[in-house]
Scaffold this motif. Sequence first.
Motif, PDB file in Angstrom:
ATOM      1  N   GLY A  78     -17.771  -4.784   1.604  1.00 13.83           N
ATOM      2  CA  GLY A  78     -16.359  -4.675   1.621  1.00 13.83           C
ATOM      3  C   GLY A  78     -15.897  -5.431   2.845  1.00 13.83           C
ATOM      4  O   GLY A  78     -16.480  -5.762   3.627  1.00 13.83           O
ATOM      5  N   ASN A  79     -14.654  -5.125   3.112  1.00 10.33           N
ATOM      6  CA  ASN A  79     -14.080  -5.736   4.131  1.00 10.33           C
ATOM      7  C   ASN A  79     -12.956  -4.797   4.739  1.00 10.33           C
ATOM      8  O   ASN A  79     -12.223  -4.232   4.095  1.00 10.33           O
ATOM      9  N   LYS A  80     -12.922  -4.784   6.066  1.00  9.85           N
ATOM     10  CA  LYS A  80     -12.033  -3.713   6.723  1.00  9.85           C
ATOM     11  C   LYS A  80     -10.542  -4.078   6.494  1.00  9.85           C
ATOM     12  O   LYS A  80      -9.794  -3.064   6.362  1.00  9.85           O
ATOM     13  N   GLU A  81     -10.241  -5.254   6.460  1.00 12.53           N
ATOM     14  CA  GLU A  81      -8.747  -5.636   6.048  1.00 12.53           C
ATOM     15  C   GLU A  81      -8.215  -5.470   4.557  1.00 12.53           C
ATOM     16  O   GLU A  81      -7.334  -4.852   4.258  1.00 12.53           O
ATOM     17  N   GLU A  82      -9.137  -6.020   3.637  1.00 12.88           N
ATOM     18  CA  GLU A  82      -9.033  -6.118   2.512  1.00 12.88           C
ATOM     19  C   GLU A  82      -9.204  -4.947   1.638  1.00 12.88           C
ATOM     20  O   GLU A  82      -8.569  -4.895   0.548  1.00 12.88           O
ATOM     21  N   ASN A  83      -9.786  -3.901   2.026  1.00  5.27           N
ATOM     22  CA  ASN A  83     -10.020  -2.684   1.302  1.00  5.27           C
ATOM     23  C   ASN A  83      -9.463  -1.527   2.064  1.00  5.27           C
ATOM     24  O   ASN A  83      -9.397  -1.535   3.421  1.00  5.27           O
ATOM     25  N   VAL A  84      -9.262  -0.564   1.269  1.00  2.68           N
ATOM     26  CA  VAL A  84      -8.719   0.783   1.884  1.00  2.68           C
ATOM     27  C   VAL A  84      -9.838   1.703   2.339  1.00  2.68           C
ATOM     28  O   VAL A  84     -10.650   1.902   1.858  1.00  2.68           O
ATOM     29  N   LYS A  85      -9.568   2.043   3.643  1.00  2.00           N
ATOM     30  CA  LYS A  85     -10.468   2.753   4.469  1.00  2.00           C
ATOM     31  C   LYS A  85     -10.928   4.006   3.822  1.00  2.00           C
ATOM     32  O   LYS A  85     -12.062   4.150   3.702  1.00  2.00           O
ATOM     33  N   GLU A  86     -10.153   5.004   3.251  1.00  2.00           N
ATOM     34  CA  GLU A  86     -10.248   6.224   2.692  1.00  2.00           C
ATOM     35  C   GLU A  86     -11.282   5.808   1.443  1.00  2.00           C
ATOM     36  O   GLU A  86     -12.424   6.642   1.292  1.00  2.00           O
ATOM     37  N   GLN A  87     -10.951   4.859   0.772  1.00  3.30           N
ATOM     38  CA  GLN A  87     -11.787   4.600  -0.353  1.00  3.30           C
ATOM     39  C   GLN A  87     -13.357   4.245   0.150  1.00  3.30           C
ATOM     40  O   GLN A  87     -14.259   4.543  -0.615  1.00  3.30           O
ATOM     41  N   VAL A  88     -13.243   3.238   1.073  1.00  4.49           N
ATOM     42  CA  VAL A  88     -14.712   2.724   1.456  1.00  4.49           C
ATOM     43  C   VAL A  88     -15.496   3.834   2.157  1.00  4.49           C
ATOM     44  O   VAL A  88     -16.584   4.060   2.043  1.00  4.49           O
ATOM     45  N   GLU A  89     -14.766   4.858   2.615  1.00  3.78           N
ATOM     46  CA  GLU A  89     -15.466   6.100   3.339  1.00  3.78           C
ATOM     47  C   GLU A  89     -16.060   6.863   2.129  1.00  3.78           C
ATOM     48  O   GLU A  89     -17.099   7.381   2.404  1.00  3.78           O
ATOM     49  N   GLU A  90     -15.194   6.949   0.984  1.00  3.26           N
ATOM     50  CA  GLU A  90     -15.652   7.774   0.077  1.00  3.26           C
ATOM     51  C   GLU A  90     -16.865   7.163  -0.552  1.00  3.26           C
ATOM     52  O   GLU A  90     -18.051   7.863  -0.750  1.00  3.26           O
ATOM     53  N   LEU A  91     -16.861   5.973  -0.715  1.00  6.37           N
ATOM     54  CA  LEU A  91     -18.154   5.125  -1.255  1.00  6.37           C
ATOM     55  C   LEU A  91     -19.450   5.068  -0.347  1.00  6.37           C
ATOM     56  O   LEU A  91     -20.484   5.460  -0.815  1.00  6.37           O
ATOM     57  N   SER A  92     -19.216   5.353   0.969  1.00  6.85           N
ATOM     58  CA  SER A  92     -20.109   5.307   1.989  1.00  6.85           C
ATOM     59  C   SER A  92     -21.010   6.592   1.866  1.00  6.85           C
ATOM     60  O   SER A  92     -22.049   6.624   2.467  1.00  6.85           O
ATOM     61  N   ARG A  93     -20.525   7.598   1.164  1.00  9.70           N
ATOM     62  CA  ARG A  93     -20.885   9.086   1.045  1.00  9.70           C
ATOM     63  C   ARG A  93     -21.864   9.077   0.072  1.00  9.70           C
ATOM     64  O   ARG A  93     -22.915   9.834  -0.060  1.00  9.70           O
ATOM     65  N   HIS A  94     -22.041   7.994  -1.058  1.00  9.69           N
ATOM     66  CA  HIS A  94     -22.771   8.030  -2.049  1.00  9.69           C
ATOM     67  C   HIS A  94     -23.927   6.684  -2.000  1.00  9.69           C
ATOM     68  O   HIS A  94     -24.763   6.570  -2.603  1.00  9.69           O
ATOM     69  N   TYR A  95     -23.290   5.474  -1.278  1.00 11.58           N
ATOM     70  CA  TYR A  95     -24.054   4.221  -1.420  1.00 11.58           C
ATOM     71  C   TYR A  95     -24.138   3.573   0.004  1.00 11.58           C
ATOM     72  O   TYR A  95     -23.654   3.951   0.829  1.00 11.58           O
ATOM     73  N   ASN A  96     -24.960   2.698  -0.129  1.00 10.02           N
ATOM     74  CA  ASN A  96     -25.172   1.861   1.473  1.00 10.02           C
ATOM     75  C   ASN A  96     -23.891   0.958   1.189  1.00 10.02           C
ATOM     76  O   ASN A  96     -23.850   0.087   0.464  1.00 10.02           O
ATOM     77  N   VAL A  97     -23.194   0.897   2.463  1.00  5.92           N
ATOM     78  CA  VAL A  97     -21.901   0.072   2.205  1.00  5.92           C
ATOM     79  C   VAL A  97     -21.632  -0.650   3.642  1.00  5.92           C
ATOM     80  O   VAL A  97     -22.091  -0.294   4.750  1.00  5.92           O
TER      81      VAL A  97
END
Length: 261
Positions: A78-97
Motif C-alpha cells: 500500500g501507500n501512506k497517502e493513497e490508502n486509509v490508515k485504519e484499513q491498512v492497520e486492520e490488514l496488518s493484523r492478519h497479513y504482511n503489509v
Amino acid sequence: MFIDSNKISSAKIYSRVVSLVPSQTELLHDLGLKEEVIGITKFCVHPNEWYQNKTRIGGTKNVNIKSIHKLNPDLIIGNKEENVKEQVEELSRHYNVHVTEVNNLPDALNMINEIGSLIGKRKEALHISKKISREFRNLQDTITEKKKIKSAYLIWKDPLMAVGGDTFINDMMQYCGLENIFSSAKRYPEISLEDLKNNCELILLSSEPYPFKERHLKEMQLKIPDSKIMLVDGEMFSWYGSRLLKATGYFEKLYAKLHGL
C-alpha cells in the motif's frame, strides 16, 4: 504485520500479492510478476490485461477487506497517502503489509528499489530506477534555460482543489518548468477562482482524480480569460512507479508546447 523498510529480505518469496495502489500495481507488472499478483484495486487500469482478469478489491480509499480475506495474500503493498490508515492497520493484523511513502522523485526511486528487493526483483528494479533517474536528469538540463511559468495544478472541481508544495505532483511540476503558486500550502488545499486570477499564468486541469474535460476548460476560460488553461494527463504527474519512464517524454513535449519550441 508491517514490514520494516530497513529490514527487507530478498530471500523471502511472496506468491500471493495484493496491491492497493495503481502506480505500484503497474510497477509489479514491469518488474516481472505475473500470477503472483492476485488482487488489485478498481483504479489499477495498467496493465489492461490485469485490470480485466485480476480480482478487484475495491478502491484505494475503500478497500474491501472481506474480499482480501478470501484471497488470503502473503503480502499486501500500500501507500501512506493513497490508502486509509485504519484499513491498512486492520490488514496488518492478519497479513504482511508494506506501506510506501512517496513525496518526490528521490522517494519514488527509493520505493522502486525497495519493492524490487521485497519481491526478489532487485536487479530489475535497479535497471528501471537508473533509467528513470538518467532521463529526469536529461530533462532537467533542458528546462534550466527558461523562466518558470507561474502555474496551478487542479485535481478537483467542487470544491476546487489544487496541489500544495509537499506533494509528488508539485515535484513533477518543477521538471516541466512550472512554478506552483500554491507551493506554500500543504497537501491539497481548497481554492477559489479568485485565487487563480491572482498571478497565475497557467492552469492545469488533471484527468484524475477528477476527470476534467474540454467543457470544464471552456467554462473556466470564460471566467479566467487572462490565464492559459490546459488539460493534462494526471497519470504522468502522479503515478510514481514505472510510468515515470513515460513521463519524461510527456513533460518534454509539454515544455516545448508551452515555450513554442
